[in-house]
Scaffold this motif. Structure first.
Motif, mmCIF file in Angstrom:
data_model
loop_
_atom_site.group_PDB
_atom_site.id
_atom_site.type_symbol
_atom_site.label_atom_id
_atom_site.label_comp_id
_atom_site.label_asym_id
_atom_site.label_seq_id
_atom_site.Cartn_x
_atom_site.Cartn_y
_atom_site.Cartn_z
ATOM 1 N N ASN A 207 0.728 -1.308 0.403
ATOM 2 C CA ASN A 207 0.112 0.103 0.148
ATOM 3 C C ASN A 207 0.989 1.256 0.259
ATOM 4 O O ASN A 207 0.736 2.156 0.412
ATOM 5 C CB ASN A 207 -0.698 -0.334 1.614
ATOM 6 N N GLU A 208 2.023 0.871 -0.189
ATOM 7 C CA GLU A 208 2.955 2.512 -0.541
ATOM 8 C C GLU A 208 2.627 3.772 -1.180
ATOM 9 O O GLU A 208 1.988 2.656 -2.605
ATOM 10 C CB GLU A 208 4.408 1.794 -1.104
ATOM 11 N N GLN A 209 2.858 4.392 -1.204
ATOM 12 C CA GLN A 209 2.268 5.129 -2.319
ATOM 13 C C GLN A 209 3.289 5.383 -3.848
ATOM 14 O O GLN A 209 4.409 5.384 -3.019
ATOM 15 C CB GLN A 209 2.471 7.277 -2.138
ATOM 16 N N SER A 210 3.024 5.351 -4.875
ATOM 17 C CA SER A 210 4.070 5.416 -6.256
ATOM 18 C C SER A 210 4.935 6.784 -5.840
ATOM 19 O O SER A 210 4.931 7.660 -5.488
ATOM 20 C CB SER A 210 3.258 5.767 -7.349
ATOM 21 N N ILE A 211 6.345 6.636 -6.230
ATOM 22 C CA ILE A 211 6.900 7.212 -6.200
ATOM 23 C C ILE A 211 6.902 8.397 -7.809
ATOM 24 O O ILE A 211 6.410 7.645 -8.579
ATOM 25 C CB ILE A 211 9.084 6.106 -5.964
ATOM 26 N N GLY A 212 7.699 9.440 -7.786
ATOM 27 C CA GLY A 212 6.906 10.612 -8.825
ATOM 28 C C GLY A 212 5.493 11.424 -8.747
ATOM 29 O O GLY A 212 4.768 11.303 -7.785
ATOM 30 N N ASN A 213 5.940 12.419 -9.441
ATOM 31 C CA ASN A 213 4.725 12.474 -9.739
ATOM 32 C C ASN A 213 4.311 12.854 -11.075
ATOM 33 O O ASN A 213 3.682 14.133 -11.859
ATOM 34 C CB ASN A 213 4.803 14.210 -9.081
ATOM 35 N N LYS A 214 4.081 12.124 -11.569
ATOM 36 C CA LYS A 214 3.840 12.084 -12.918
ATOM 37 C C LYS A 214 2.215 11.958 -13.691
ATOM 38 O O LYS A 214 0.850 11.718 -12.644
ATOM 39 C CB LYS A 214 4.120 10.849 -13.666
ATOM 40 N N ILE A 215 1.618 12.242 -14.422
ATOM 41 C CA ILE A 215 0.398 12.349 -14.100
ATOM 42 C C ILE A 215 0.595 12.006 -15.950
ATOM 43 O O ILE A 215 0.448 11.925 -17.301
ATOM 44 C CB ILE A 215 -0.479 14.008 -14.957
ATOM 45 N N LEU A 216 -0.565 10.356 -16.073
ATOM 46 C CA LEU A 216 -0.883 9.953 -16.740
ATOM 47 C C LEU A 216 -1.654 10.407 -18.526
ATOM 48 O O LEU A 216 -3.065 10.796 -17.204
ATOM 49 C CB LEU A 216 -1.344 8.325 -16.925
ATOM 50 N N ILE A 217 -2.281 10.288 -19.340
ATOM 51 C CA ILE A 217 -3.138 10.647 -19.884
ATOM 52 C C ILE A 217 -2.955 10.002 -21.134
ATOM 53 O O ILE A 217 -2.484 9.511 -22.223
ATOM 54 C CB ILE A 217 -2.452 12.246 -21.053
ATOM 55 N N ASN A 218 -4.512 9.222 -20.767
ATOM 56 C CA ASN A 218 -5.114 8.135 -21.716
ATOM 57 C C ASN A 218 -4.271 6.845 -22.043
ATOM 58 O O ASN A 218 -3.298 6.520 -21.146
ATOM 59 C CB ASN A 218 -5.523 9.269 -23.110
ATOM 60 N N HIS A 219 -4.741 5.760 -23.005
ATOM 61 C CA HIS A 219 -3.719 5.038 -22.665
ATOM 62 C C HIS A 219 -3.478 4.365 -24.387
ATOM 63 O O HIS A 219 -2.713 3.323 -24.722
ATOM 64 C CB HIS A 219 -4.370 3.573 -21.850
ATOM 65 N N SER A 220 -3.640 5.527 -25.658
ATOM 66 C CA SER A 220 -4.044 4.938 -27.100
ATOM 67 C C SER A 220 -3.994 6.652 -27.771
ATOM 68 O O SER A 220 -4.222 7.172 -26.820
ATOM 69 C CB SER A 220 -4.594 4.009 -26.596
ATOM 70 N N GLY A 221 -3.568 6.723 -28.566
ATOM 71 C CA GLY A 221 -3.965 7.984 -29.738
ATOM 72 C C GLY A 221 -4.822 8.080 -30.273
ATOM 73 O O GLY A 221 -5.047 8.211 -31.294
ATOM 74 N N SER A 222 -5.778 7.098 -29.512
ATOM 75 C CA SER A 222 -7.547 6.864 -30.031
ATOM 76 C C SER A 222 -7.818 8.024 -30.405
ATOM 77 O O SER A 222 -7.536 9.211 -29.389
ATOM 78 C CB SER A 222 -7.959 6.431 -29.651
ATOM 79 N N TRP A 223 -8.690 8.393 -31.322
ATOM 80 C CA TRP A 223 -9.228 9.678 -31.452
ATOM 81 C C TRP A 223 -10.121 9.817 -30.537
ATOM 82 O O TRP A 223 -10.472 11.294 -29.565
ATOM 83 C CB TRP A 223 -10.344 10.025 -32.566
ATOM 84 N N THR A 224 -11.152 9.108 -30.079
ATOM 85 C CA THR A 224 -11.577 9.551 -28.731
ATOM 86 C C THR A 224 -11.223 9.574 -27.343
ATOM 87 O O THR A 224 -11.615 9.879 -26.305
ATOM 88 C CB THR A 224 -12.801 7.637 -28.501
#
Length: 381
Positions: A207-224
């Motif tokens: 249950n440790e907090q992830s290292i880093g402070n990144k923001i993930l945007i979506n999972h692919s390059g789809s138009w949707t």
């Protein structure tokens, strides 16, 4: 195989699966064979040499759906009169719909299953009924004309005919079933089904907090994914100590290029793009460094990624008109609104230890072995 106790079902029905070359299928072959041994035939819509994901097994056959005398090839392999069959279409295409309906028409006792993905319904709704999926211009005038012609020529008759004879709509989000019933005439019932992914079930329980402070945007390059909407919203916020991660290993080339230009203008030197298609564990290792995830979809999409993110204690923002936002709220997850919560002062405050543990427990209960047993053993009842 993650399943240990023998729960296999005795059935006289033969299960004929029509599948695409998708990453979920290999696990599914094992899963169905575990519960219904010797009763499954998987027919892949590609020749083996062109497949990226599906691997050969004794009950997996690589016969493109446009093969002449496709049904005769199936008869030769199954070696039964096909009078008692379950027909499972894993992602609906015109060819798989026509083959499934043909199989159903020659059988005395049969049941037709739509193993739903998402785009197989939403693309139809977008073109046929102008269902809103995109925030900005996706297509040129040429494609608009083509789509109008497709509507005028009734090129969607296959999905309407298929839905009319469908017995079961199989998915884990009942709101997509409600959408089907709202737009298409069908007598189909809903059955719970999800693709069991070993990568999701073998995660570290820390249950440790992830290292880093990144923001993930979506999972692919789809138009949707509506990436430009997200990037422009983030530009209004203070991201001094944060960076952006963009998985763009697949999707329309022109949209990926548009995303790359936009992120370079808005966040020069503060982003990372994943261009290579990675093994799932390698991919999850990268996105596990993200504390936050923002999905721009206005439809159910990226369920596998979201399962991992919620299970791993990430703070997830979803569009409010995405049925997953309501579904995840219903089952008890901590999830957040893109429209409302992203602009609050505490938007980029990580989930608390208690919230991470809560989301992990919600996930664990949904995929515990007893629930997988119930799902699979009730599928053909």
């Amino acid at each position: 195989m993650i399943i240990e106790n023998d729960k296999s079902q005795k059935t006289d029905m033969t299960n004929i699966h029509l599948v695409l070359d998708e990453k979920f299928i290999n696990n599914s072959v094992d899963l169905f064979e575990y519960y219904y041994p010797g009763k499954n035939y998987f027919f892949v819509n590609k020749v083996l040499k062109d497949c990226k994901f599906v691997t050969p097994k004794s009950n997996v056959f690589f016969i493109p759906f446009d093969t002449p005398q496709w049904l005769e090839r199936v008869r030769e392999i199954v070696k039964t009169d096909l009078q008692s069959i379950n027909i499972l279409v894993h992602y609906l295409t015109k060819q798989s719909a026509l083959h499934a309906m043909e199989l159903k028409s020659i059988s005395i006792y049969n049941r037709l299953y739509w193993m739903f993905y998402g785009a197989d319904l939403y693309d139809y709704l977008s073109i046929r009924y102008n269902y809103q999926l995109y925030d900005y211009k996706k297509i040129g005038i040429g494609e608009k004309v083509v789509n109008k012609l497709r509507i005028a020529l009734n090129r969607f008759k296959y999905i309407e005919d298929f839905s009319a004879v469908l017995d079961y709509f199989c998915f884990w989000n009942p709101y997509d079933y409600q959408l089907l019933c709202s737009y298409l005439k069908t007598k189909a019932s809903f059955k719970n089904f999800y693709y069991v992914m070993n990568a999701h079930l073998n995660l570290n329980d820390s249950n440790e907090q992830s290292i880093g402070n990144k923001i993930l945007i979506n999972h692919s390059g789809s138009w949707t994914g509506n990436h430009l909407t997200i990037l422009q919203a983030l530009k209004k916020l203070d991201l001094t100590d944060k960076s952006i991660v963009l998985p763009l290993s697949y999707g329309p080339r022109e949209h990926i290029e548009q995303i790359e230009k936009e992120v370079e203008v808005l966040f020069p030197g503060k982003y990372e793009i994943i261009k290579d298609f990675l093994p799932i564990q390698s991919y999850y290792k990268i996105i596990d460094e993200c504390q936050y995830a923002i999905m721009g979809h206005r439809r159910q999409e990226a369920g596998g990624n979201l399962s991992f993110l919620l299970r791993s204690g990430k703070k997830v923002f979803l569009r409010e008109d995405n049925s997953l936002f309501k579904f995840y709220k219903d089952v008890g997850y901590y999830v957040y609104s893109f429209e409302k919560d992203l602009f609050k002062e505490d938007a980029f405050t990580p989930l608390s230890s208690e919230q991470r543990q809560h989301n992990r427990e919600v996930f664990r209960k949904r995929v515990q072995k007893e629930n997988i047993d119930n799902m699979m053993l009730n599928l053909f009842k």
